[in-house]
Design an enzyme around this catalytic site. Sequence first.
Site: not given
Length: 257
Positions: A198, A206, A211, A215, A242
């Site tokens: 995690d 983010n 974004h 990514d 995530e």
Amino acid sequence: MTPEVERARSELIERLMLTDPSYDESFDRIVRLLKALTGASAAAFTVLDGGRQFYKAHDGLSARETPRDISFCTHTIEQTDLLVVRDARHDPRFASSPLVCTEDGHCFYAGMPVRAPSGLPLGALCILDAQPREIGLREREAIADLTGALEEAIMLRSLAVIDPLTGLFNRRHFEDTVGREWLRGFAAQKPLSLFIVDVDHFKKYNDAYGHPAGDACLRAVAGALRIGARRVGDVLARIGGEEFVLLLPGTTMADAL
């Protein structure tokens, strides 16, 4: 093909499970239809993986795989269109191949490259005959149309098992797999290890960088995790925004660490 392309093909074939010997009705239906429409003695969907040609679906053939260096389809994936070999006995590329010069060999071949959604060639859809022959417009159209249907089936398989952002397996595939591996390990009394990963503070990252950067971060994490999932049977998946899992069958805790 360059080593980079070969490596990318092998990784994609593994993720799509195209060399899994399990029966796939969508592929078999296309191959049966191609054989019936063309009147060929055999038809196949072949996958070229490493040094072998694997028959993912076939009708009229007894072998499940052959060495790649003697196969017709090795040449097909270098083409952009249909490869036709009317009489392989007189073609210097194939005349000495055991697929041609044996009693059960094939003289005629016609095959179209089969591509992944990314455009990467995975193998070929082909027909074969024991006797030399010509190929007509109707047969050419049948091969082209059914190649398109086969590529659509591969795309659907890709959507069903692969996370589009990272290229890893998705949650659905992991949940389908982990139960089977648990039962297999229990029956064989072999260990099974599982990493749950995690990414901490990902939402803050983010929000701060946007974004696209988030990514890129997830793709970088996926690439790092791939280093630990090199064996056949290892399953690496993205199961949440995530969150990742790495399943290692036949692996003790000490070896996993």
